[in-house]
Design an enzyme around this catalytic site. Sequence first.
Site, PDB file in Angstrom:
ATOM      1  N   ASP A   9       0.833  -1.143   0.109  1.00 46.40           N
ATOM      2  CA  ASP A   9       0.169   0.292   0.438  1.00 46.40           C
ATOM      3  C   ASP A   9       0.983   1.095  -0.094  1.00 46.40           C
ATOM      4  OD1 ASP A   9      -3.044   1.317   2.050  1.00 46.40           O
ATOM      5  OD2 ASP A   9      -2.021   2.010   0.212  1.00 46.40           O
ATOM      6  N   ASP A 111      -2.566   2.787  -6.102  1.00 44.81           N
ATOM      7  CA  ASP A 111      -1.678   2.521  -4.970  1.00 44.81           C
ATOM      8  C   ASP A 111      -2.229   1.194  -4.442  1.00 44.81           C
ATOM      9  OD1 ASP A 111      -4.233   2.989  -3.900  1.00 44.81           O
ATOM     10  OD2 ASP A 111      -2.942   4.665  -2.468  1.00 44.81           O
ATOM     11  N   GLU A 112      -2.028   0.086  -4.440  1.00 50.06           N
ATOM     12  CA  GLU A 112      -2.614  -1.475  -4.284  1.00 50.06           C
ATOM     13  C   GLU A 112      -2.547  -2.162  -5.020  1.00 50.06           C
ATOM     14  OE1 GLU A 112      -5.452  -1.583  -1.153  1.00 50.06           O
ATOM     15  OE2 GLU A 112      -5.759   0.614  -0.744  1.00 50.06           O
TER      16      GLU A 112
END
Length: 401
Positions: A9, A111-112
């Site tokens: 993350d 973003d993960e």
Amino acid sequence: MEKQILHVDVNNAFLSWTAVEMLKNGETIDIRTIPAIIGGDEAQRKGVVLAKSNLAKQVGIQTGEPIFFARKKCPNLQIYQGNFTVYRKYSNALYNMLLEYTDKIERFSIDECFMDMTNYIPKGRTLLEIAYEINKRVKEELGFTVNLGVAHNKLLAKMASDFEKPNKVHTLFENEIETKMWKLPISELFMVGKRSLPKLYKMGIKTIKDLAIKNEEEIIKAFGKYGKMIWEYANGIDNSEVIYEEEKPKGIGNSITLPYDYSDIEKIEEVLVALVEQVSYRLRCNKMLAEVVNVQIKTNEFKVYSHQRKMLIPTDNTKIILQEAKKLLHELYNKVPIRLIGVRVDKLTDKEQIQLSLFDNTSKKQTQIDKVVDELKEKYGQDKVTRAGKMNIDKNIKFKD
DNA sequence: TCTGGGGTCCTAGGACCC
DNA sequence: TCTGGGGTCCTAGGACCC
């Protein structure tokens, strides 16, 4: 067999990536170290907080809240505009680094990532060691920081990466659920949002443990299928797989908040044309056909209405989708000023799987027109090529590529 | 005061068929 | 005449995520 899962993350992704890009372009101030946010364009009525620095967080600024409020909480707040091209660049750089460790990576969002490391841990090494290595390498080689969650399923890995931030590695193995996860407020549990909270509180559930030790049947009775899921989550149960193969979208949509409330149906239609063009273009890029067209409006009072219809034949054709969308818009429109207009297509199928014989001559012709337009778009850029209807459009509206 | 955009999944109710 | 269920498909709306 026990799975070995990592969840990666990016810390304050949009803000960090903007900071890295600015530094690279000669900026001397690192916006991660001052009260700063990434925000939408207020002039376009999109003034919400998209990301915040830690100092901005400390004064109580929240993602999704109006910039207007954020400024009140912090008068010297610095506000920067987002740039999705930059985000994609850094997201891809991260993904490419993670590929060195396993090819079973699920890009959960920009973003993960989830990484399935089962069978990918070299002899003599541990999952935790690898997590620390990734953590270190991302910071040194890419210039931003990530949190990593280390666990035996996706849910626990995700919960773990959400513990203390930034730039940290956390484990959440089965024997740690009680000490690390159960003490957290129930609002911290993945998939528990603000609408479920009042009902949970009423049942006396304040922490994740409160939910975990409740009778499962009682929760299912109160919340149905959703109840079963969150009860299992509270107990650390999640059998879902890391979906590492590129998944085809199930629906494609495009919506826009207008620069002011529109009451003129013709002006709304012009916007609709542009939205349909973008949606059908993306449909064709994915080599898919849609069966359902959906039009959504939001009124000046924030009431949301939608209409959808299934078409006789699946299509990726701009004109056909537009015709349907216009009909739906007219059915919806009741002269109330409109704040937002959106188009979605659903029930998508692979184009190859649809027999060509389904097409009649008219749609064949239109398909050829779409093809020419798409080629021009690829050559000259999306907003240079538009149908006549879009030409009169409000100059203030900024569409996406 | 002002309140984005892109998704996925679920549910309720009505239509329709057997 | 009045009455039944089950199953499937469809639409509208709403929950949640980032």
